[in-house]
Design an enzyme around this catalytic site. Structure first.
Site, short mmCIF file in Angstrom:
data_model
loop_
_atom_site.label_atom_id
_atom_site.label_comp_id
_atom_site.label_asym_id
_atom_site.label_seq_id
_atom_site.Cartn_x
_atom_site.Cartn_y
_atom_site.Cartn_z
N ARG A 129 97.56 93.39 55.25
CA ARG A 129 96.49 93.47 56.26
C ARG A 129 95.86 92.13 56.60
O ARG A 129 95.74 91.79 57.79
CB ARG A 129 95.41 94.46 55.78
N ASP B 287 95.45 100.87 54.00
CA ASP B 287 96.44 100.03 53.34
C ASP B 287 97.83 100.61 53.60
O ASP B 287 98.13 101.72 53.15
CB ASP B 287 96.14 100.00 51.84
P1 4NP Z 1 97.34 94.41 51.40
O1 4NP Z 1 98.35 95.52 50.83
O2 4NP Z 1 96.09 94.49 50.54
O3 4NP Z 1 97.07 94.85 52.79
O4 4NP Z 1 98.04 93.10 51.28
C1 4NP Z 1 98.73 95.56 49.47
C2 4NP Z 1 99.74 94.72 49.05
C3 4NP Z 1 100.15 94.75 47.72
C4 4NP Z 1 99.54 95.63 46.84
C5 4NP Z 1 98.52 96.46 47.29
C6 4NP Z 1 98.12 96.43 48.60
N1 4NP Z 1 99.97 95.68 45.49
O5 4NP Z 1 99.46 96.52 44.74
O6 4NP Z 1 100.84 94.89 45.09
#
Ligand code: 4NP
Length: 162
Positions: A18, A132
């Site tokens: 995001r 997410d």
């Molecule tokens: P972001 O999504 O917060 O939008 O970058 C995620 C990317 C990786 C993880 C969780 C959310 N993870 O747990 O690795």
């Protein structure tokens, strides 16, 4: 008008989906508007699992499909140096807000990006989350892109120095 660029820091959990997309979208918007020089833009995560890596391949794909450039190396929220360097700390969801405050950000310094989507004005934090997409399918990435674009456009109108 101040000569100092306005610092804008987009924050999510992993800093591979995001917030890198938000950074790329906002950078693209300010370049198209001819106001890129007025802003310093970055992104980071509250978690450190992906530090030093590029964006998620699905984020790279959705940005390319929408013709928005993206370069990225993941990093974690740095605390005081980021609070000093960036006027705006823009979180993607309510957990990011909680985590940022635990990492030393005063609650009053943290805002949610979708608060600035005019279609969501006044709705409250529950309506302002950028879902997410990490654990879902590809369609979640296009939805993310659309939500981020609307919010970044609204934020630009709010933040443009007058
Ligand atoms: P972001 O999504 O917060 O939008 O970058 C995620 C990317 C990786 C993880 C969780 C959310 N993870 O747990 O690795």
């Amino acid at each position: 008008m101040s000569d100092q660029p306005v610092g804008v820091l987009f924050v999510c959990l992993g800093n591979i989906c995001r917030s890198p997309a938000a950074k790329g979208i906002f950078q693209h918007l300010v370049e198209r508007r001819g106001v890129a020089g007025r802003f310093r833009i970055d992104s980071c995560g509250t978690g450190g699992w992906h530090v030093g890596r590029g964006a998620d391949p699905r984020t790279i794909a959705v940005m390319a499909q929408n013709n928005v450039p993206l370069t990225h190396s993941a990093r974690r929220f740095a605390g005081a140096p980021d609070l000093d360097a960036f006027h705006w700390i823009l979180a993607m969801d309510r957990q990011n807000v909680i985590d940022l405050t635990r990492m030393g950000a005063p609650r009053t310094r943290v805002r949610m990006l979708r608060e600035f989507d005019p279609a969501l004005a006044g709705r409250g934090e529950a309506a302002w989350e950028v879902a997410d997409p990490y654990y879902g399918g590809d369609s979640g990435f296009q939805t993310m892109f659309e939500h981020l674009t609307a919010a970044c456009e609204g934020f630009l109108e709010h933040a443009l120095p007058r």
